[in-house]
Scaffold this active site. Structure first.
Site, PDB file in Angstrom:
ATOM      1  N   TYR A  52       6.091  -0.719   6.706  1.00  0.00           N
ATOM      2  CA  TYR A  52       5.896  -1.954   5.940  1.00  0.00           C
ATOM      3  C   TYR A  52       7.008  -2.955   6.223  1.00  0.00           C
ATOM      4  O   TYR A  52       8.181  -2.591   6.301  1.00  0.00           O
ATOM      5  CB  TYR A  52       5.898  -1.674   4.434  1.00  0.00           C
ATOM      6  N   HIS A  87      -3.655   4.812  -6.679  1.00  0.00           N
ATOM      7  CA  HIS A  87      -2.244   4.467  -6.476  1.00  0.00           C
ATOM      8  C   HIS A  87      -2.162   3.387  -5.403  1.00  0.00           C
ATOM      9  O   HIS A  87      -3.073   3.223  -4.593  1.00  0.00           O
ATOM     10  CB  HIS A  87      -1.401   5.692  -6.092  1.00  0.00           C
ATOM     11  N   ARG A  96      10.319  -0.910   4.894  1.00  0.00           N
ATOM     12  CA  ARG A  96      10.194   0.427   4.331  1.00  0.00           C
ATOM     13  C   ARG A  96       9.161   1.213   5.132  1.00  0.00           C
ATOM     14  O   ARG A  96       8.145   0.663   5.566  1.00  0.00           O
ATOM     15  CB  ARG A  96       9.746   0.354   2.874  1.00  0.00           C
ATOM     16  N   ASP A 137      -6.852   8.927  -1.978  1.00  0.00           N
ATOM     17  CA  ASP A 137      -7.022   9.560  -0.674  1.00  0.00           C
ATOM     18  C   ASP A 137      -8.349  10.317  -0.657  1.00  0.00           C
ATOM     19  O   ASP A 137      -8.634  11.082  -1.587  1.00  0.00           O
ATOM     20  CB  ASP A 137      -5.871  10.522  -0.394  1.00  0.00           C
ATOM     21  N   TYR A 195      -8.650   9.085  10.839  1.00  0.00           N
ATOM     22  CA  TYR A 195      -9.975   8.949  10.259  1.00  0.00           C
ATOM     23  C   TYR A 195     -10.382   7.492  10.145  1.00  0.00           C
ATOM     24  O   TYR A 195      -9.549   6.593  10.133  1.00  0.00           O
ATOM     25  CB  TYR A 195     -10.055   9.641   8.892  1.00  0.00           C
ATOM     26  N   ASN A 240       3.422   4.991   7.792  1.00  0.00           N
ATOM     27  CA  ASN A 240       3.154   3.624   7.363  1.00  0.00           C
ATOM     28  C   ASN A 240       4.449   2.831   7.449  1.00  0.00           C
ATOM     29  O   ASN A 240       5.438   3.184   6.802  1.00  0.00           O
ATOM     30  CB  ASN A 240       2.630   3.591   5.925  1.00  0.00           C
ATOM     31  N   HIS A 286      -6.130   2.852  -4.149  1.00  0.00           N
ATOM     32  CA  HIS A 286      -7.041   3.770  -3.490  1.00  0.00           C
ATOM     33  C   HIS A 286      -6.795   5.190  -3.981  1.00  0.00           C
ATOM     34  O   HIS A 286      -5.787   5.478  -4.624  1.00  0.00           O
ATOM     35  CB  HIS A 286      -6.846   3.720  -1.974  1.00  0.00           C
TER      36      HIS A 286
END
Length: 360
Positions: A179, A250, A261, A190, A123, A177, A188
């Site tokens: 990192y 969060h 990570r 979701d 998106y 994701n 943010h």
């Protein structure tokens, strides 16, 4: 002039206009203090805020807020170290394929110290939006991101189904994701018009933390104290629903990523979620696109990297009015989590509480 008691004409003029001297003195005093009326007011407000943050009412409010957050969290350690190692090898393969330009254009999204890989559904958000603001996110057209890899189904989703975390066929969107030390994702929620609840995430490579209710500032990046900090261990599964998913932001702070990570986020898109206009051009095939330049570092880096001030190009959005779910109390059973997600296919009315929204 001598008879009048003044030895100089300037002294006589001063005596005739004493108010000018008072004005000049006030102006000089104000400049020497380095503060204007606004600054003095600001200092008073800051001291008031500081006093409130140390008050009993503030501590009680924070405790109540943390309790509401915890009511919407389910966490369980499911994957063993051996299973984690196998899945982490698969994640490394995804990174390699992304660097080689073997994925579709919208599958890979790069940011400083954090790369995202969209599978199944992707998106638009942040700088990709033609019009900024909450609720403007849209799904890409079908086929514009790669399908969910078979290993995600076999090694992750099937395991969650067998443990009752999600039902068969629930997941149609998987995001990885990745990192590096010092990476982060800003506060943010979701997008509720895009994704049903619950939101399921599985953590790999190292331990970290998920923070709720933080405020980010930039240049250099700074993060306020969170309302609640959730430790996230390697191999653990975290499920967000209710208040934790909808009514508070969060984030992941830079100081919480001390080693590499990765997290796999598993979600279900709403059937009525908006999509990018069908008139927009189709993405080029992998063979037609230039190879993406590799931007990865070694898996481990110095821990000090997590604390270095950096300028990040994060997209800020306006306030969103979240759903009116705070008054409900939620069971932490996994069955209730995914059932609530199915029951909430229709967008819910927003509550009065404003939640600061940012891209995810």
């Amino acid at each position: 002039m001598a008879s009048s008691g003044y030895s100089d004409l300037r002294e006589k003029l001063k005596s005739m206009t004493p108010h000018r001297e008072e004005i000049n003195n006030k102006f000089v005093d104000g400049m020497s203090n380095g503060s204007s009326g606004k600054a003095r007011k600001r200092k008073i407000r800051e001291s008031d805020d500081d006093e409130f943050e140390h008050s009993d009412d503030y501590a009680e409010n924070m405790e109540q807020e943390a309790s509401r957050v915890k009511s919407g969290i389910l966490q369980e350690s499911i994957f063993s170290p051996e299973e984690c190692a196998l899945i982490e090898e698969k994640i490394d393969d995804v990174v390699t394929r992304g660097e080689a330009g073997l994925y579709q254009e919208h599958t890979v999204d790069r940011a400083p110290l954090r790369n995202k890989y969209f599978f199944g559904e992707g998106y638009t958000y942040g700088s990709q939006l033609e019009k900024r603001g909450p609720g403007q996110e849209k799904l890409y057209r079908k086929g514009e991101v790669d399908e969910i890899p078979s290993w995600v189904h076999d090694l992750v989703i099937k395991r969650l189904v067998s443990r009752g975390v999600v039902p068969e066929g629930f997941v149609n969107s998987a995001v990885i994701n990745d990192y590096q030390p010092g990476g982060c994702i800003v506060s943010h929620v979701d997008p509720q018009h895009i994704f049903a609840r619950p939101i399921v995430s599985v953590s790999f490579f190292s331990d970290s933390a998920l923070c709720f209710g933080c405020r980010f500032q930039f240049k250099p990046i700074r993060v306020s104290e969170p309302v609640f900090v959730l430790p996230v261990r390697r191999g653990s599964v975290t499920v967000l629903s209710g208040y934790a998913a909808d009514d508070i932001t969060h984030c992941i702070r830079p100081q919480d990523i001390k080693e590499r990570r990765a997290v796999i986020i598993l979600r279900k898109t709403r059937p009525d979620a908006p999509r990018v206009d069908s008139g927009s051009p189709i993405s080029a095939s992998p063979a037609e696109r230039p190879t993406l330049k590799a931007k990865r570092t070694h898996r481990r880096a110095t821990s000090s990297a997590a604390h270095r001030p950096r300028v990040l190009e994060m997209d800020k959005e306006e306030n969103r009015h979240p759903s009116n779910s705070r008054s409900r109390r939620h069971s932490i059973s996994s069955e209730n989590y995914w059932k609530r997600g199915q029951d909430s296919e229709k967008p819910r009315e927003s509550s009065g509480r404003k939640v600061k929204m940012r891209r995810h």
